[in-house]
Design an enzyme around this catalytic site. Structure first.
Site, PDB file in Angstrom:
ATOM      1  N   LYS A 149      15.358  28.629  25.048  1.00  0.00           N
ATOM      2  CA  LYS A 149      14.087  28.379  24.373  1.00  0.00           C
ATOM      3  C   LYS A 149      13.551  29.663  23.720  1.00  0.00           C
ATOM      4  CE  LYS A 149      12.943  24.328  27.163  1.00  0.00           C
ATOM      5  NZ  LYS A 149      11.892  23.640  27.947  1.00  0.00           N
TER       6      LYS A 149
ATOM      7  N   TYR B 224      11.856  15.854  20.932  1.00  0.00           N
ATOM      8  CA  TYR B 224      11.046  15.534  22.120  1.00  0.00           C
ATOM      9  C   TYR B 224      10.290  14.213  21.968  1.00  0.00           C
ATOM     10  CZ  TYR B 224      11.965  20.039  24.371  1.00  0.00           C
ATOM     11  OH  TYR B 224      12.567  21.105  25.007  1.00  0.00           O
TER      12      TYR B 224
ATOM     13  N   ASN C 219       9.770  27.838  29.883  1.00  0.00           N
ATOM     14  CA  ASN C 219      10.644  27.906  31.057  1.00  0.00           C
ATOM     15  C   ASN C 219      12.105  28.213  30.711  1.00  0.00           C
ATOM     16  OD1 ASN C 219      11.248  25.462  29.933  1.00  0.00           O
ATOM     17  ND2 ASN C 219      10.708  24.222  31.705  1.00  0.00           N
TER      18      ASN C 219
ATOM     19  N   HIS D 194      16.492  24.444  28.374  1.00  0.00           N
ATOM     20  CA  HIS D 194      16.453  22.977  28.433  1.00  0.00           C
ATOM     21  C   HIS D 194      17.734  22.463  29.084  1.00  0.00           C
ATOM     22  CE1 HIS D 194      16.100  18.815  26.974  1.00  0.00           C
ATOM     23  NE2 HIS D 194      17.378  18.906  26.675  1.00  0.00           N
TER      24      HIS D 194
ATOM     25  N   GLU E 151      21.468  14.266  22.369  1.00  0.00           N
ATOM     26  CA  GLU E 151      21.014  15.636  22.077  1.00  0.00           C
ATOM     27  C   GLU E 151      22.135  16.476  21.469  1.00  0.00           C
ATOM     28  OE1 GLU E 151      17.564  15.525  25.532  1.00  0.00           O
ATOM     29  OE2 GLU E 151      19.246  16.894  25.790  1.00  0.00           O
TER      30      GLU E 151
HETATM   31  P1  GDP Z   1      12.532  19.244  32.124  1.00  0.00           P
HETATM   32  O1  GDP Z   1      13.425  18.035  32.076  1.00  0.00           O
HETATM   33  O2  GDP Z   1      12.646  20.018  33.416  1.00  0.00           O
HETATM   34  O3  GDP Z   1      12.694  20.167  30.917  1.00  0.00           O
HETATM   35  O4  GDP Z   1      11.002  18.750  32.104  1.00  0.00           O
HETATM   36  P2  GDP Z   1      10.249  17.595  31.278  1.00  0.00           P
HETATM   37  O5  GDP Z   1      11.235  16.686  30.591  1.00  0.00           O
HETATM   38  O6  GDP Z   1       9.236  16.995  32.206  1.00  0.00           O
HETATM   39  O7  GDP Z   1       9.422  18.403  30.167  1.00  0.00           O
HETATM   40  C1  GDP Z   1      10.040  18.880  28.992  1.00  0.00           C
HETATM   41  C2  GDP Z   1       9.527  20.281  28.711  1.00  0.00           C
HETATM   42  O8  GDP Z   1       8.121  20.212  28.420  1.00  0.00           O
HETATM   43  C3  GDP Z   1       9.605  21.260  29.886  1.00  0.00           C
HETATM   44  O9  GDP Z   1      10.871  21.863  30.006  1.00  0.00           O
HETATM   45  C4  GDP Z   1       8.525  22.259  29.542  1.00  0.00           C
HETATM   46  O10 GDP Z   1       8.949  23.191  28.538  1.00  0.00           O
HETATM   47  C5  GDP Z   1       7.455  21.360  28.935  1.00  0.00           C
HETATM   48  N1  GDP Z   1       6.464  20.880  29.917  1.00  0.00           N
HETATM   49  C6  GDP Z   1       6.655  20.079  31.003  1.00  0.00           C
HETATM   50  N2  GDP Z   1       5.500  19.827  31.639  1.00  0.00           N
HETATM   51  C7  GDP Z   1       4.527  20.481  30.921  1.00  0.00           C
HETATM   52  C8  GDP Z   1       3.114  20.588  31.047  1.00  0.00           C
HETATM   53  O11 GDP Z   1       2.487  20.026  31.962  1.00  0.00           O
HETATM   54  N3  GDP Z   1       2.462  21.347  30.114  1.00  0.00           N
HETATM   55  C9  GDP Z   1       3.121  21.970  29.094  1.00  0.00           C
HETATM   56  N4  GDP Z   1       2.396  22.698  28.222  1.00  0.00           N
HETATM   57  N5  GDP Z   1       4.454  21.877  28.933  1.00  0.00           N
HETATM   58  C10 GDP Z   1       5.154  21.150  29.828  1.00  0.00           C
END
Ligand code: GDP
Length: 139
Positions: free
Chosen positions: A10, A50, A113, A116, A127
């Site tokens: 990222k 996304y 974080n 991905h 993807e």
């Molecule tokens: P992943 O599968 O672990 O990447 O998590 P998710 O699919 O739930 O979320 C996708 C991405 O969105 C995450 O990797 C983070 O970069 C971001 N993200 C997830 N939860 C949050 C949140 O509560 N707030 C914000 N700002 N970003 C989030």
């Protein structure tokens, strides 16, 4: 099916100069790179990538972030790639990620974080196709 996943380093991790270290960890973890490309997503690209999150409150912030600087897109191969790689990178929130994981060591916030990982075999294929053509995948 079942042996490929998609990852991307990222923007904040790329900007910090951590791409090489992260790629080394991925290879050391037993993942084979099938294709790799550095690219900057447009806002529309990030929104499309996304799209599954479009109802979530952080969608706008997430797509601004992901289009805010270059990312490194990578297609990976390994047995059981999707679940193994999700475990390998650690929990979504770097503060909750296990010691020694990429998110623990390189992630700076819940949103930023570092990396991905696809969450299912079906999404991994979607993807990978978002970034690469079949010809790009060198097994
Ligand atoms: P992943 O599968 O672990 O990447 O998590 P998710 O699919 O739930 O979320 C996708 C991405 O969105 C995450 O990797 C983070 O970069 C971001 N993200 C997830 N939860 C949050 C949140 O509560 N707030 C914000 N700002 N970003 C989030």
């Amino acid at each position: 099916m079942g042996n490929r996943t998609y990852t991307m380093i990222k923007p904040e991790a790329v900007a910090a100069g951590n791409s090489g270290k992260i790629i080394a960890r991925i290879e050391d973890g037993g993942y084979k790179i099938l294709a790799m490309r550095k690219v900057q997503l447009s806002k529309a690209d990030a929104e499309a990538f996304y799209a599954v999150h479009k109802e979530r409150p952080f969608y706008g912030e997430l797509t601004d972030y992901m289009s805010g600087g270059p990312i490194v897109a990578i297609a990976l191969e390994k047995d059981n790639a999707v679940p193994d790689f999700r475990q390998f990178i650690g929990a979504t929130n770097p503060q909750e990620a296990e010691e020694g994981t990429i998110r623990k060591d390189f992630g700076t916030s819940l949103q930023e974080n570092a990396i991905h990982a696809s969450d299912s075999d079906e999404n991994a294929e979607i993807e990978i196709k978002f970034f690469f053509s079949v010809r790009d995948l060198v097994g």
